[in-house]
Design a protein around this motif. Structure first.
Motif, PDB file in Angstrom:
ATOM      1  N   ARG A  36      64.998  19.432  67.354  1.00  0.00           N
ATOM      2  CA  ARG A  36      65.299  20.731  67.969  1.00  0.00           C
ATOM      3  C   ARG A  36      65.551  20.570  69.473  1.00  0.00           C
ATOM      4  N   THR A  37      64.728  19.738  70.111  1.00  0.00           N
ATOM      5  CA  THR A  37      64.845  19.545  71.562  1.00  0.00           C
ATOM      6  C   THR A  37      65.422  18.157  71.820  1.00  0.00           C
ATOM      7  N   LYS A  40      63.754  15.334  73.990  1.00  0.00           N
ATOM      8  CA  LYS A  40      62.702  14.483  73.411  1.00  0.00           C
ATOM      9  C   LYS A  40      63.331  13.263  72.720  1.00  0.00           C
ATOM     10  N   ASN A 185      50.633  16.996  64.506  1.00  0.00           N
ATOM     11  CA  ASN A 185      50.971  18.379  64.824  1.00  0.00           C
ATOM     12  C   ASN A 185      49.770  19.325  64.661  1.00  0.00           C
TER      13      ASN A 185
END
Ligand code: NDP
Length: 406
Positions: A36-37, A40, A185
């Motif tokens: 998503r990012t 990273k 997570n």
């Protein structure tokens, strides 16, 4: 022609998978890391180039969107998709793989964001679609699930005619120096740990209150640790595939500090997974808590100590009762030195890479959706020895085990 590998998810586990694929570039060929990012992914790619000398491609993708996934898979022309995003994305990534006709692998079973249910039902239901698309799906290729399933298959193949009981034991004796943090997570970890316990005996599931059952097990190279019974997903597939099984349980160690913090957070509602109203906005308490807690990917540099994960199996061979403990010990600092991650991400990411390697090399092949114990364990066990997760076997008598509180 060289293979093309797509890794989805650039967290703690994604970092290890990307490193290890790059260290096996002859098998994985052109490697793309998408998440998503994208920043990273870029940070991981930079470290890999510096430490391993392999250049990987990075991309952004919203893995909740099948359309976006299909676009990325086609752009990369992937031969395999390694899903190390979150369990919420399993079904969308599987469906995109079906549409593109590409093999799939993950490390955790599907969970719906709004119900903390750990079950393979919806992934197994895609078996027919995988067969029709002539592709393979390998579910749960982490450590537990993953290596623990392979350990059970190995015990069944080489040590027993029938396995009667299995205790899966997961000990993390690492210390990151924070009063409270999770090693993977936070949302997924806390949902798993605060759920009711469950084990399987004589053909049925038996439920316990969260953390109700505690035993003290002696972990080689670590020592005796309080270990709590949890439900864990690999039991659901192992009861289907291990012959003669009468009971299977899963235990995990926790420090008193972790347990006290978790109880307190639970008591005040911070582990809630349903939306609540806060100053005119809807928020999910556990998502907010995740934002406050240390990013698991950042724990690597500060974690010291070891992990020991294994299976204790009892059964019969040639009419004689026996028991064995197959286990793997990892050192947090050594893992960090090699791939800049602590041992929990390392012990998950290395098996994900190995599962994908066996698929790409044609050593584990099939059309449909599979769990790890359905394949020959030997090539996987050999790779563990070569790729940084050496294991050991302790053979014990019928009445011996590693419990110290009997
Ligand atoms: P992290 O939270 O560190 O990383 C998850 C990554 O997935 C993040 O980079 C995140 O992106 C990305 N992501 C989340 N949602 C999306 C989305 N919609 N689209 C694209 N990318 C997304 O988790 P871990 O690395 O610790 O864990 C990864 C997986 O490994 C989890 O499924 C976990 O359950 C599993 N696991 C399995 C174990 C086993 O032994 N079998 C043990 C430990 C973990 P961003 O950062 O941009 O938000």
């Amino acid at each position: 022609m060289s293979n093309k590998t797509l890794i989805i998810g650039a967290g703690g586990v994604g970092n290890v998978v990307a490193f290890k694929c790059a260290m096996n570039v002859d098998t994985f060929g052109d490697i793309t890391l998408a998440s998503r990012t994208v920043s990273k992914c870029d940070a991981i790619a930079k470290n890999i180039l510096e430490k391993v000398g392999v250049r990987i491609t990075t991309m952004t993708v919203d893995a909740d969107s099948i359309t976006e996934l299909v676009e990325v898979i086609r752009k990369v022309q992937a031969d395999i998709v390694i899903n190390v995003a979150l369990p919420y994305q399993d079904l969308s990534i599987m469906d995109a793989c079906i549409e593109c006709g590409v093999d799939y692998l993950d490390t955790a079973n599907y969970e719906h964001p709004e119900s903390a249910k750990f079950e393979y039902k919806e992934q197994w239901a895609r078996d027919r679609a995988f067969k029709e698309a002539k592709i393979m799906g390998l579910l749960g290729s982490g450590f537990d699930p993953g290596v623990t399933n392979v350990f059970c298959a190995y015990a069944q193949k080489h040590y027993f005619d029938e396995i009667h009981t299995i205790d899966i034991l997961d000990c993390n004796a690492g210390d990151h120096g924070y009063p409270f943090a999770t090693n993977f997570n936070p949302e997924i970890n806390l949902r798993e740990v605060s759920a009711k316990g469950r084990y399987w005996e004589s053909g049925k599931w038996i439920e316990t209150a969260p953390m109700e059952m505690m035993q003290i097990w002696d972990y080689p190279e670590i020592g005796a640790k309080e270990s709590y019974l949890l439900y864990h997903e690999e039991m659901e597939s192992l009861i289907r595939h291990i012959k003669g099984l009468k009971r299977i349980r899963f235990f995990m160690t926790f420090s008193q500090s972790y347990l006290t913090h978790m109880k307190c957070l639970e008591n005040i509602g911070m582990l809630g997974i349903q939306k609540i109203e806060h100053k005119g906005r809807k928020i999910v308490p556990i998502e907010f808590l995740s934002t406050l807690l240390p990013d698991p990917a950042s724990l690597g540099a500060r974690t010291k100590g070891k992990t020991n994960i294994g299976i204790f199996a009892k059964g019969i061979k040639n009419g004689i009762e026996k028991s064995i403990y197959i286990y793997q010990v990892s050192d947090h600092e050594k893992c960090y030195e090699e791939v800049m991650s602590q041992a929990v991400s390392y012990t998950t990411g290395v098996p994900a890479m190995i599962g994908a390697k066996l698929i790409l090399e044609g050593k584990w092949q099939g059309k449909g959706v599979f769990n790890m114990e359905e394949f020959d364990p030997d090539p996987f066990m050999n790779e563990l020895m070569l790729q940084g997760l050496p294991w050991k076997i302790m053979e014990l008598g019928a009445d011996e085990d590693r419990r110290v509180d009997k």
